[in-house]
Structure formats: C-alpha cells, structure tokens
Design an enzyme around this catalytic site. Structure first.
Site, PDB file in Angstrom:
ATOM      1  N   HIS A   1       0.661  -1.235   0.196  1.00 14.11           N
ATOM      2  CA  HIS A   1       0.116  -0.084   0.016  1.00 14.11           C
ATOM      3  C   HIS A   1       1.016   1.220  -0.103  1.00 14.11           C
ATOM      4  CE1 HIS A   1      -3.650  -2.261   0.295  1.00 14.11           C
ATOM      5  NE2 HIS A   1      -3.258  -2.962   1.523  1.00 14.11           N
TER       6      HIS A   1
ATOM      7  N   ASP B   1      -5.107  -7.957  -3.528  1.00 16.05           N
ATOM      8  CA  ASP B   1      -5.252  -7.852  -2.423  1.00 16.05           C
ATOM      9  C   ASP B   1      -6.876  -8.208  -2.120  1.00 16.05           C
ATOM     10  OD1 ASP B   1      -5.148  -6.879   0.251  1.00 16.05           O
ATOM     11  OD2 ASP B   1      -5.464  -4.704  -0.166  1.00 16.05           O
TER      12      ASP B   1
HETATM   13 ZN    ZN Z   1      -3.781  -6.980   2.181  1.00 13.07          ZN
END
Ligand code: ZN
Length: 458
Positions: free
Chosen positions: A273, A324
């Site tokens: 991220h 994700d």
């Molecule tokens: Zn994750």
C-alpha cells in the site's frame, strides 16, 4: 520442448516481429528467435501478441468469497475500511479447510485468465474458527498450495505472523483469532508451508509476512525478519491515516519512518500500500530497492487514498500490482486505475508516461519488474533463461486490430479489458487457452459448492 510462435512480441530489448519462443522441461525459456516464418514454426502454438506475464504481488484468496457483499452503508456517518473489516471477520468464521482451498483455486484461475502468471499469497488464516490451531498448524497453508496444484499458478506463499489487535498490544478478538500465532507456532507454520511448497513445483517459492505494525510488536518484527533472512518479506504499511496516527502516537515516528529507522529495508522487502507517505518516506522506499506493492482496485474500494506514483517512479522506485481483497480480478483495470488516480489528483493526462514509453508500456514494464522482485521469482522478461511466465493477447481482437508496439498495451489497458487475453503459461504450464482456464469447469463447480455452503452459514 514446447514452442510458441507470435506475430509480435515484447522482448527484453523491445518489440519484435515473427517471434519463436522455446521452453524447456524446467519451465524456462530456452531460445528466442525473431523473423521466423510461421510455416517454420508449425509445431507450436500460434498467438498474436506475446508478452512476459506479471506476478500478482498481493492476494488474500479467501476474500474473493465476500466480493460484492460490503457495498451497503453501516449505521455511522461514513463507511470505512474498519467497517469493511468487521464484515470480513464475520465471513471468515464460516470457512473450512476445503472451502479455503476451493475459493483459492477459483481466484487463482481468475488471475491466470486475467493475464497474471503468478500470485503472492499473503496468507493469514491459520487456525480453526475458535482460534485453536489445526492438528497440523500449517493445514491452511497446505490448502493454498493444493489450490495452486489445481490452478497451475506460479505460487509464492507467505505465511503471515499476526499477534496483536493493535499497537497497544491488545489481544486478538472475534474473527481475528483465526490469524493468531506466537513465534514458536509461527515457526512451525513456516516449516509446514515450506515443505508443501517444495513438493508443489520447482518454480514455487515461500517467504514470510509480518502482517503490519498494528499486528506485530516491535521485538517480534525483528525476530520474524531474522527467521528467513534471504526470503521475500512483505508487510502492510501506511494504508490508512488512522494507522499512521496510531504508530505516531506510540512510536513517535510515522510507520515508514519508524521502519527505516529500525530495519535494513532492501530489495527483499515489499511494502504493501504505502498510501500515506511524506516526501522523505517516499524517497526512502524509492532508493532502498524495496517494492511498493500497490493494489489500486482494492485501495479504491476501501477508500484508502492515492499513492504518489509519479514522484516515486521519478525517484527510481520499484512498484508492482496486487489484487489484495480480490473484489475484482482484472489486471488491465488495476493498471488503468493506478494511472487514472494520478490524473484525477494532478488534473493532467498520461502522468506515468515518459517521452520514450507510453503510459501502458511504462505501467506494464514497472509491473513486470516489481512483481518478479516481490515474488522472488526469476520471471518478468521474455528472455532466454527466465521462467516462461507468458501471456498472449488475441491479435484479432477488435480493440487491438491494426495496432503495433506500445499502442497494443495502451489499447488493452485503456480501451479494452482482459477478454483480449488468449493464452497464459506459468513456468511453461499452458494453463489458459483460447481465453479460458484449461480446468475451468471443474474449478468452477467446486467453487459454486463452496459458496453455497459459505452463504448458508452467514
Ligand atoms: Zn492486504
């Protein structure tokens, strides 16, 4: 030996026409020849556009089963990441080892059909629903490996260490007890995962994943990082402003600042991220060799924020793409979403393009490089000696017709979608042909049955 013949292919040194690619039994590229007439390559598979295929560097396979179920507002003024996480925890209780495997095989199949050849599974569900370890503590890691045996995807399995419910050290509660381990228990999970990966295929890899600064006390992070000093190490970081504030309050540093002050972050690290960075934190990652693991569709879905891709790449940073939460499996859409997020913020066009490379080409090149590095996988280029992780696009697709060179990538990513993917090879395994996974019917049937059970249990 297997041969592919392509009308055009993106090689390590650029585009070429009439390309024959040979693969050996070990799943590596053994020869690349250009200017080969089609008749001379008759024995092989004929395709339109051949590219190296990227690794998906961040997946939580089980979350595919809850895709689309969290699009309602909660009672608060705003629905956030944290309310999404509550739904995920409730859903989690319903999984059995069998349904974990069936959902994982399905989502891996979707990844392959989208053009990824490999997946890095950030695997943190280890225990039974009440928090008790299974008789084999690596039971669920083995299920991910079994799923990869069915789908044929190139797997990098990262067992996750998850110990606390926050930086204050509060114990795990509710759905989180399925993630819990101590250092000894975690070492057994890692050994079991490594054993399963060794039996899967020579290209499969394993690594290690301390979940986040929220879930891993500082002393444990040092121990976990030292457990496998040469393996890929992935960690979530700086996804949410709430997390940044919590780390700042407890450690007196922002998450990435604290990490670089306390650890030798290098190319084996993948930071997932990295949404909320100061310019100094961004430069620290960019110059470390670590990969920024971006997940544009999930970050959009969860309302995380926008990564500063333009400055990060200008500083020499390496990035890759992960799916994700797996709310959608769409390689071209991940790349498009990354670029469009930059455009919306900056009010410019073609933000990630360079004078030499179009937007699509730059996005694709960076994704290949970062994905291979994060997966610890000898892939990422169509070149002799590399793993044969390859994707072919249908040269006859309307979106691609009449185009050549970088425009093919631009048209796939910005004008088309993953339906232009015709074939995928993962370490030489031909797993997608004519746009469909070779075992789609069986994998889909098992997934339908698993989903019926999971939805009934909610
Ligand atoms: Zn994750």
């Amino acid at each position: 030996m297997t041969r592919i013949w392509a009308e055009t292919a993106l090689l390590a040194d650029g585009w070429a026409g009439k390309v024959a690619v040979d693969m050996d039994e070990s799943g590596r590229i053994s020869a690349v020849s250009t200017g080969v007439e089609r008749a001379a390559a008759d024995a092989g598979r004929h395709v339109g556009v051949l590219l190296a295929a990227p690794a998906n560097l961040h997946s939580h396979a089980f979350q595919r089963a809850m895709a689309g179920l969290s699009e309602r507002r909660g009672p608060g003024a705003h629905d956030t990441f944290w309310t999404w996480r509550e739904i995920m925890y409730r859903f989690l209780a319903a999984f059995t080892p069998e349904t974990i495997e069936d959902v994982a095989a399905f989502v891996q199949m979707e990844m392959l059909e989208a053009g990824y050849a490999a997946s890095v599974e950030f695997h943190y569900v280890h225990n039974q629903a009440d928090g008790t370890p299974y008789a084999d503590p690596a039971e669920l890691s083995r299920r991910i490996v079994s799923a990869a045996g069915v789908s044929g995807i190139g797997l990098t399995l990262l067992p996750v260490y998850y110990a606390t419910g926050g930086l204050d050290g509060r114990p795990l509660a509710g759905g989180q007890v399925r993630f819990r381990s101590d250092l000894d228990g975690f070492a057994r999970i890692v050994e079991g995962a490594e054993d399963a990966v060794r039996r899967l295929s020579p290209d499969a890899r394993s690594g290690i994943a301390p979940h986040s600064l929220r879930a891993v006390p500082a002393a444990d992070l040092a121990r976990v990082a030292a457990m496998r000093p040469d393996a890929p190490l992935h960690m979530h970081i700086a996804e949410q402003t709430g997390e940044v504030e919590e780390v700042l309050a407890v450690h007196g540093r922002r998450p990435v600042e604290w990490l670089f002050d306390n650890h030798a972050v290098d190319a084996r690290w993948c930071l997932i991220h990295c949404t909320h960075l100061t310019a100094g934190e961004r430069r620290a990652i960019a110059t470390s060799g670590a990969v920024a693991g971006l997940c544009p569709i999930t970050e959009s879905s969860l309302g995380d924020g926008i990564f500063d891709g333009a400055n990060y790449l200008a500083e020499g940073g390496v990035l890759g793409i992960g799916s994700d939460s797996n709310i959608r499996i769409a390689l071209s859409e991940e790349l498009r979403t990354l670029e469009y997020s930059q455009r919306l913020r900056d009010r410019h066009r073609a933000v990630l393009a360079t004078p030499e490379r179009s937007c699509g080409r730059r996005l694709y090149d960076e994704t290949l490089k970062g994905g291979a590095r994060a997966a610890g996988r000898d892939s990422g280029a169509l070149a002799v000696g590399r793993l044969a992780d390859l994707v072919a696009l249908d040269g006859g697709a309307l979106h691609l017709e009449g185009l050549s060179g970088d425009a093919l990538l631009d048209a796939w990513i910005f004008a088309g979608d993953d339906r232009v993917v015709s074939d995928v090879w993962a370490a030489g395994r031909h797993v997608v042909a004519d746009g469909r996974h070779v075992r789609r019917a069986a994998i889909e049937a098992r997934y339908r049955k698993a989903m019926a059970g999971l939805r009934a249990a909610l």
